[in-house]
Design a protein around this motif. Structure first.
Motif, PDB file in Angstrom:
ATOM      1  N   LEU A 224     -34.764 127.261 110.270  1.00  0.00           N
ATOM      2  CA  LEU A 224     -33.734 126.244 110.063  1.00  0.00           C
ATOM      3  C   LEU A 224     -32.754 126.621 108.957  1.00  0.00           C
ATOM      4  N   TYR A 225     -33.281 127.013 107.804  1.00  0.00           N
ATOM      5  CA  TYR A 225     -32.411 127.324 106.672  1.00  0.00           C
ATOM      6  C   TYR A 225     -31.752 128.698 106.805  1.00  0.00           C
ATOM      7  N   SER A 226     -32.551 129.721 107.080  1.00  0.00           N
ATOM      8  CA  SER A 226     -32.010 131.086 107.120  1.00  0.00           C
ATOM      9  C   SER A 226     -31.029 131.293 108.271  1.00  0.00           C
ATOM     10  N   THR A 227     -31.267 130.621 109.418  1.00  0.00           N
ATOM     11  CA  THR A 227     -30.396 130.797 110.578  1.00  0.00           C
ATOM     12  C   THR A 227     -29.192 129.863 110.557  1.00  0.00           C
ATOM     13  N   HIS A 228     -29.208 128.857 109.643  1.00  0.00           N
ATOM     14  CA  HIS A 228     -28.139 127.843 109.591  1.00  0.00           C
ATOM     15  C   HIS A 228     -27.963 127.164 110.952  1.00  0.00           C
ATOM     16  N   LEU A 229     -29.094 127.059 111.688  1.00  0.00           N
ATOM     17  CA  LEU A 229     -29.152 126.402 112.997  1.00  0.00           C
ATOM     18  C   LEU A 229     -28.306 127.108 114.059  1.00  0.00           C
ATOM     19  N   LYS A 230     -27.913 128.331 113.802  1.00  0.00           N
ATOM     20  CA  LYS A 230     -27.153 129.108 114.789  1.00  0.00           C
ATOM     21  C   LYS A 230     -28.135 129.975 115.579  1.00  0.00           C
ATOM     22  N   PHE A 231     -28.830 129.313 116.517  1.00  0.00           N
ATOM     23  CA  PHE A 231     -29.871 129.992 117.269  1.00  0.00           C
ATOM     24  C   PHE A 231     -29.309 130.900 118.363  1.00  0.00           C
ATOM     25  N   PHE A 232     -28.209 130.491 118.986  1.00  0.00           N
ATOM     26  CA  PHE A 232     -27.680 131.239 120.126  1.00  0.00           C
ATOM     27  C   PHE A 232     -26.224 131.616 119.892  1.00  0.00           C
ATOM     28  N   VAL A 233     -25.873 132.798 120.380  1.00  0.00           N
ATOM     29  CA  VAL A 233     -24.495 133.279 120.354  1.00  0.00           C
ATOM     30  C   VAL A 233     -24.183 133.836 121.737  1.00  0.00           C
ATOM     31  N   ASN A 234     -23.190 133.233 122.390  1.00  0.00           N
ATOM     32  CA  ASN A 234     -22.808 133.647 123.746  1.00  0.00           C
ATOM     33  C   ASN A 234     -23.974 133.579 124.714  1.00  0.00           C
ATOM     34  N   GLY A 235     -24.804 132.552 124.544  1.00  0.00           N
ATOM     35  CA  GLY A 235     -25.901 132.327 125.477  1.00  0.00           C
ATOM     36  C   GLY A 235     -27.151 133.131 125.236  1.00  0.00           C
ATOM     37  N   VAL A 236     -27.183 133.939 124.171  1.00  0.00           N
ATOM     38  CA  VAL A 236     -28.378 134.733 123.855  1.00  0.00           C
ATOM     39  C   VAL A 236     -28.782 134.452 122.410  1.00  0.00           C
ATOM     40  N   LEU A 237     -30.020 134.837 122.079  1.00  0.00           N
ATOM     41  CA  LEU A 237     -30.478 134.650 120.709  1.00  0.00           C
ATOM     42  C   LEU A 237     -29.566 135.383 119.737  1.00  0.00           C
ATOM     43  N   ASN A 238     -29.276 134.728 118.638  1.00  0.00           N
ATOM     44  CA  ASN A 238     -28.380 135.292 117.626  1.00  0.00           C
ATOM     45  C   ASN A 238     -28.929 136.630 117.128  1.00  0.00           C
ATOM     46  N   PRO A 239     -28.264 137.737 117.428  1.00  0.00           N
ATOM     47  CA  PRO A 239     -28.806 139.048 117.037  1.00  0.00           C
ATOM     48  C   PRO A 239     -28.833 139.262 115.528  1.00  0.00           C
ATOM     49  N   HIS A 240     -28.041 138.486 114.794  1.00  0.00           N
ATOM     50  CA  HIS A 240     -28.007 138.642 113.345  1.00  0.00           C
ATOM     51  C   HIS A 240     -29.211 137.989 112.659  1.00  0.00           C
TER      52      HIS A 240
END
Length: 276
Positions: free
Chosen positions: A72-88
Motif C-alpha cells: 500500500l505505502y511503497s506502491t502508492h496504490l499504483k498496482f497496474f500500468v496499462n493493464g499489467v502489474l506495475n513493473p516499477h
C-alpha cells in the motif's frame, strides 16, 4: 535494492522469534527430556495465560503490517500500468507475497490453537511454516531485483540461512521428538535475523566495506579487489556470527540446566559416566 529499515524490521522479527524458540526448546527439553516434542511455535508462560499466543500474534501482526507497507505505502496504490502489474514495483509485490505466507502461518496457527475450526497437528503446522520459509527462499533466489557484486554476496549468504530454516523445520515434522532438530530451527531463525541486521549495517549503514559505497540504488566498489575484500569480510562476519550464537546457546543451555534440569537427565548422565 533495499534499505536499512527494510532489512532491520524483518531482522527484528526473526531475531525475537528465533531467540525465544532457542530458549523455549532448551527449557522444554531440560525440564522433561522424555516428553520432549518439536514445536514450531512456543507459548509464553505466566500472566494468567494472557500472553500464551504472543509469538503467533507477533508473526501474524508483524507480517501483516510489513505487507501493508510493501503493497500500500511503497506502491502508492499504483498496482497496474496499462493493464499489467506495475513493473516499477515488482520488488514490492514479491515482498508482499512472501509476507503473506508468514501471515497465513500465524493466522493458521491461531485458528488451530484457539478454535475448533482447524485442529491441525504440530507436524502440519511445521509444514505450513516451512512453506512460508520456502516462499522467502524462492523470493531471494529468483528476485526481480538483480543482486550483483557485494550486495549479491550478502543475499546469497542470506539464502543459505533461509534454506537451513526450511531444512530444520521439515526435519522437525519428520522427527517430532528430536531435540537437536528443534534447537536448530531456533538457531537458523536467529542467524537469519542477525544477518538481516548485518546486511542493513554493512550495505545501508556505517559499516560499508572500505572501497565500496552506495550510489543511487546500487552498491559500487572502486575495483574488483575492493569487492573481493568486501565479500571475504561478509563471509568472516557470518562465521563470527555462527560462532557467537553457538557459544551463546551453550551458555544458555548451562544456565537452563541449572534452573530446570530434570532428574531423569542427571540420572542418564551418571549412568553414562559409569559405563564409560
Amino acid at each position: 535494492m533495499g534499505s536499512f529499515k527494510g532489512h532491520a524490521l524483518p531482522g527484528t522479527l526473526f531475531l525475537l522469534v528465533g531467540v525465544w524458540h532457542i530458549w523455549s526448546s532448551l527449557v522444554r527439553y531440560l525440564s522433561n527430556p522424555k516428553s520432549f516434542r518439536v514445536r514450531v511455535w512456543n507459548p509464553v508462560p505466566g500472566f494468567d495465560g494472557k500472553l500464551k499466543y504472543l509469538e503467533l500474534y507477533l508473526v501474524a501482526g508483524g507480517a501483516f503490517i510489513d505487507m501493508c507497507i510493501e503493497l500500500l505505502y511503497s506502491t502508492h496504490l499504483k498496482f497496474f500500468v496499462n493493464g499489467v502489474l506495475n513493473p516499477h514495483h515488482m520488488n514490492d509485490f514479491e515482498h508482499g507475497g512472501m509476507l503473506l505466507m508468514f501471515f497465513i502461518f500465524g493466522a493458521v496457527g491461531l485458528l488451530s490453537e484457539k478454535t475448533r475450526f482447524l485442529p491441525l497437528p504440530e507436524g502440519v503446522l511445521c509444514l505450513v511454516a516451512a512453506a512460508a520459509f520456502s516462499a522467502e527462499y524462492l523470493l531471494f533466489y529468483f528476485h526481480s531485483t538483480t543482486h550483483k557484486g557485494l550486495e549479491g554476496h550478502y543475499h546469497l549468504l542470506l539464502v543459505l540461512l533461509i534454506g537451513l530454516c526450511v531444512l530444520s523445520i521439515v526435519t522437525g515434522a519428520l522427527l517430532p521428538t528430536n531435540f537437536p532438530v528443534d534447537l536448530s530451527s531456533g538457531i537458523a531463525m536467529t542467524l537469519q535475523g542477525l544477518w538481516f541486521y548485518q546486511t542493513a549495517f554493512c550495505l545501508y549503514g556505517p559499516m560499508m566495506p572500505d572501497g565500496c559505497q552506495l550510489k543511487g540504488n546500487q552498491i559500487m566498489c572502486r575495483s574488483s579487489e575492493s569487492q573481493i575484500r568486501g565479500e571475504l569480510l561478509a563471509t568472516f562476519q557470518l562465521f563470527s556470527m555462527v560462532f557467537g550464537v553457538l557459544v551463546a546457546v551453550a551458555a544458555a543451555y548451562g544456565f537452563a540446566a541449572s534452573r530446570y534440569g530434570h532428574s531423569d537427565l542427571n540420572s542418564s548422565r551418571v549412568l553414562q559416566d559409569g559405563l564409560d
